[in-house]
Design a protein around this motif. Sequence first.
Motif, PDB file in Angstrom:
ATOM      1  N   ARG A   1       0.835  -1.193   0.000  1.00 57.96           N
ATOM      2  CA  ARG A   1       0.000   0.000   0.000  1.00 57.96           C
ATOM      3  C   ARG A   1       0.875   1.250   0.000  1.00 57.96           C
ATOM      4  NH1 ARG A   1      -2.756  -3.269   3.897  1.00 57.96           N
ATOM      5  NH2 ARG A   1      -2.072  -2.016   5.659  1.00 57.96           N
ATOM      6  N   ARG A   2       0.308   2.362  -0.416  1.00 54.71           N
ATOM      7  CA  ARG A   2       1.026   3.621  -0.421  1.00 54.71           C
ATOM      8  C   ARG A   2       1.019   4.241   0.979  1.00 54.71           C
ATOM      9  NH1 ARG A   2       1.437   6.302  -5.386  1.00 54.71           N
ATOM     10  NH2 ARG A   2       1.151   8.303  -4.326  1.00 54.71           N
ATOM     11  N   PRO A   3       2.076   4.954   1.337  1.00 50.17           N
ATOM     12  CA  PRO A   3       2.056   5.669   2.618  1.00 50.17           C
ATOM     13  C   PRO A   3       0.854   6.607   2.707  1.00 50.17           C
ATOM     14  CG  PRO A   3       4.271   5.648   1.725  1.00 50.17           C
ATOM     15  CD  PRO A   3       3.371   5.091   0.650  1.00 50.17           C
ATOM     16  N   ASP A   4       0.438   6.880   3.925  1.00 46.90           N
ATOM     17  CA  ASP A   4      -0.767   7.670   4.148  1.00 46.90           C
ATOM     18  C   ASP A   4      -0.576   9.138   3.779  1.00 46.90           C
ATOM     19  OD1 ASP A   4      -2.893   5.941   5.387  1.00 46.90           O
ATOM     20  OD2 ASP A   4      -1.227   5.476   6.719  1.00 46.90           O
ATOM     21  N   THR A   5      -1.673   9.795   3.534  1.00 49.23           N
ATOM     22  CA  THR A   5      -1.664  11.223   3.221  1.00 49.23           C
ATOM     23  C   THR A   5      -1.595  12.038   4.508  1.00 49.23           C
ATOM     24  OG1 THR A   5      -4.074  11.419   3.310  1.00 49.23           O
ATOM     25  CG2 THR A   5      -3.088  10.796   1.188  1.00 49.23           C
ATOM     26  N   LEU A   6      -1.208  13.295   4.353  1.00 49.98           N
ATOM     27  CA  LEU A   6      -1.188  14.187   5.508  1.00 49.98           C
ATOM     28  C   LEU A   6      -2.599  14.400   6.056  1.00 49.98           C
ATOM     29  CD1 LEU A   6       1.425  16.896   4.430  1.00 49.98           C
ATOM     30  CD2 LEU A   6       1.758  14.934   5.936  1.00 49.98           C
ATOM     31  N   ALA A   7      -3.601  14.391   5.186  1.00 46.68           N
ATOM     32  CA  ALA A   7      -4.976  14.562   5.651  1.00 46.68           C
ATOM     33  C   ALA A   7      -5.382  13.434   6.590  1.00 46.68           C
ATOM     34  CB  ALA A   7      -5.930  14.624   4.456  1.00 46.68           C
ATOM     35  N   ARG A   8      -4.988  12.212   6.267  1.00 45.91           N
ATOM     36  CA  ARG A   8      -5.302  11.079   7.153  1.00 45.91           C
ATOM     37  C   ARG A   8      -4.546  11.188   8.466  1.00 45.91           C
ATOM     38  NH1 ARG A   8      -7.994   6.648   6.128  1.00 45.91           N
ATOM     39  NH2 ARG A   8      -6.634   5.372   7.428  1.00 45.91           N
ATOM     40  N   ILE A   9      -3.306  11.620   8.401  1.00 46.88           N
ATOM     41  CA  ILE A   9      -2.550  11.799   9.641  1.00 46.88           C
ATOM     42  C   ILE A   9      -3.220  12.850  10.515  1.00 46.88           C
ATOM     43  CG2 ILE A   9      -0.340  12.506  10.647  1.00 46.88           C
ATOM     44  CD1 ILE A   9       1.025  11.450   8.127  1.00 46.88           C
ATOM     45  N   SER A  10      -3.644  13.939   9.917  1.00 47.50           N
ATOM     46  CA  SER A  10      -4.317  14.999  10.665  1.00 47.50           C
ATOM     47  C   SER A  10      -5.566  14.472  11.367  1.00 47.50           C
ATOM     48  CB  SER A  10      -4.690  16.146   9.720  1.00 47.50           C
ATOM     49  OG  SER A  10      -5.422  17.143  10.390  1.00 47.50           O
ATOM     50  N   GLY A  11      -6.389  13.746  10.620  1.00 50.39           N
ATOM     51  CA  GLY A  11      -7.597  13.190  11.214  1.00 50.39           C
ATOM     52  C   GLY A  11      -7.297  12.219  12.336  1.00 50.39           C
ATOM     53  N   ALA A  12      -6.310  11.353  12.105  1.00 49.02           N
ATOM     54  CA  ALA A  12      -5.958  10.358  13.110  1.00 49.02           C
ATOM     55  C   ALA A  12      -5.419  11.008  14.383  1.00 49.02           C
ATOM     56  CB  ALA A  12      -4.928   9.392  12.541  1.00 49.02           C
ATOM     57  N   MET A  13      -4.582  12.036  14.237  1.00 53.19           N
ATOM     58  CA  MET A  13      -4.032  12.702  15.423  1.00 53.19           C
ATOM     59  C   MET A  13      -5.145  13.259  16.303  1.00 53.19           C
ATOM     60  SD  MET A  13      -0.444  14.613  14.531  1.00 53.19           S
ATOM     61  CE  MET A  13      -1.126  15.874  13.462  1.00 53.19           C
ATOM     62  N   LYS A  14      -6.108  13.907  15.680  1.00 59.42           N
ATOM     63  CA  LYS A  14      -7.214  14.495  16.444  1.00 59.42           C
ATOM     64  C   LYS A  14      -8.023  13.424  17.166  1.00 59.42           C
ATOM     65  CE  LYS A  14      -7.860  18.583  13.467  1.00 59.42           C
ATOM     66  NZ  LYS A  14      -6.785  18.344  12.478  1.00 59.42           N
ATOM     67  N   VAL A  15      -8.317  12.328  16.463  1.00 57.66           N
ATOM     68  CA  VAL A  15      -9.142  11.265  17.043  1.00 57.66           C
ATOM     69  C   VAL A  15      -8.401  10.545  18.163  1.00 57.66           C
ATOM     70  CG1 VAL A  15     -10.189   9.016  16.558  1.00 57.66           C
ATOM     71  CG2 VAL A  15     -10.582  10.941  15.019  1.00 57.66           C
ATOM     72  N   ILE A  16      -7.152  10.172  17.927  1.00 54.86           N
ATOM     73  CA  ILE A  16      -6.375   9.438  18.945  1.00 54.86           C
ATOM     74  C   ILE A  16      -6.218  10.270  20.203  1.00 54.86           C
ATOM     75  CG2 ILE A  16      -4.085   8.495  19.472  1.00 54.86           C
ATOM     76  CD1 ILE A  16      -3.949   7.764  16.419  1.00 54.86           C
ATOM     77  N   ARG A  17      -5.900  11.548  20.028  1.00 57.82           N
ATOM     78  CA  ARG A  17      -5.721  12.422  21.190  1.00 57.82           C
ATOM     79  C   ARG A  17      -7.034  12.576  21.971  1.00 57.82           C
ATOM     80  NH1 ARG A  17      -4.533  16.810  18.649  1.00 57.82           N
ATOM     81  NH2 ARG A  17      -2.268  16.644  18.672  1.00 57.82           N
ATOM     82  N   ALA A  18      -8.134  12.828  21.255  1.00 57.83           N
ATOM     83  CA  ALA A  18      -9.412  13.051  21.929  1.00 57.83           C
ATOM     84  C   ALA A  18      -9.903  11.788  22.645  1.00 57.83           C
ATOM     85  CB  ALA A  18     -10.453  13.532  20.919  1.00 57.83           C
TER      86      ALA A  18
END
Length: 341
Positions: A105-122
């Motif tokens: 698979r291709r490495p993730d996009t910055l948009a996915r990283i942004s979404g994941a950071m917010k969700v994991i932290r919250a």
Amino acid sequence: MDFGLVLQTDPPASRVVELMQRAERNGFSHGWTFDSAVLWQEPFVIYSQILARTSTLKVGPMVTNPGTRTWEVTASTFATLNDMFGNRTVCGIGRGDSAMRVAGRRPDTLARISGAMKVIRALGRGEEADPGGGTAVRFPWVRPGAEVPVWMAAYGPRALKMTGEEADGFILQLADPYLTEYMVKAVRDAAEAAGRDPSEVTVCVAAPAYVTADDSPAAFAHAREQCRWFGGMVGNHVADLVAKYGARTGAVPGELTDYIKARQGYDYAHHGRSGNPDTQFVPDEIVDRFCLIGTADQHIEKLNTLRALGVDQFALYDMHDAQEAVIDIYGTKIIPAVNAP
């Protein structure tokens, strides 16, 4: 300055645990591991053993990614470890170079990283968040005061900007003073522009460290061969940057990109290992710039330089033929000298 130890989770897992215990005894504050499910053993299982056998060490991946695990599963794993052992985890996150590519698979996009950071932290705090399916969820069992700091690995201009705007920490996987100054400034400028206090973004520089007995050419030659793999690993990310921004556009410093001109390919079977045959294109100059190589006094000098540039933690990659020796000399000489009053 804090100090971290970075390991691959090669079997036996008991050795990973023992080296982390050794690191804690020697004054290290953090224990990090790679996270590629195909190449190495599952790190989060091993974290539970490290946390159970240490008392203060904080653990986390360097780095996980938002593609190999769903975001709520990642958040739940961190939150569970924190509930069991106190707030002793850090979520290092990035695009997933080896983890995603090895699985086709291709490495993730910055948009996915942004979404994941917010969700994991919250979710790690016990707050509500939507992990991507349109439904907000919350962990009812998370206790007050729980925290999951999220540190982002970055090199390119967009990633550096996002790190300053959104992440709790910045992971820079190289120890070149010029590039450190350049990238720390980019992160801090972005934080300030977003209305954040730049000092609240923890800066972690991660690189191999090899301590030589003397500064003889033979000693340096051996150390370089033990650490040359790192230039190849960084080169994977640099190749992506060159493909995206070009080699000489001003978007990315030539001090980071120029050395990969002779790069021909990369086999992840040797990823992060000394003797990697795919990293012979990495010149000695890059090994010396990107890594910490030399006598203990030379390590101390470079670490003081990095600290003056705003580095809060140095995390040393310990994948070479002197694992215990480097941990011990950092504990007995280097860490006390750097952190002397």
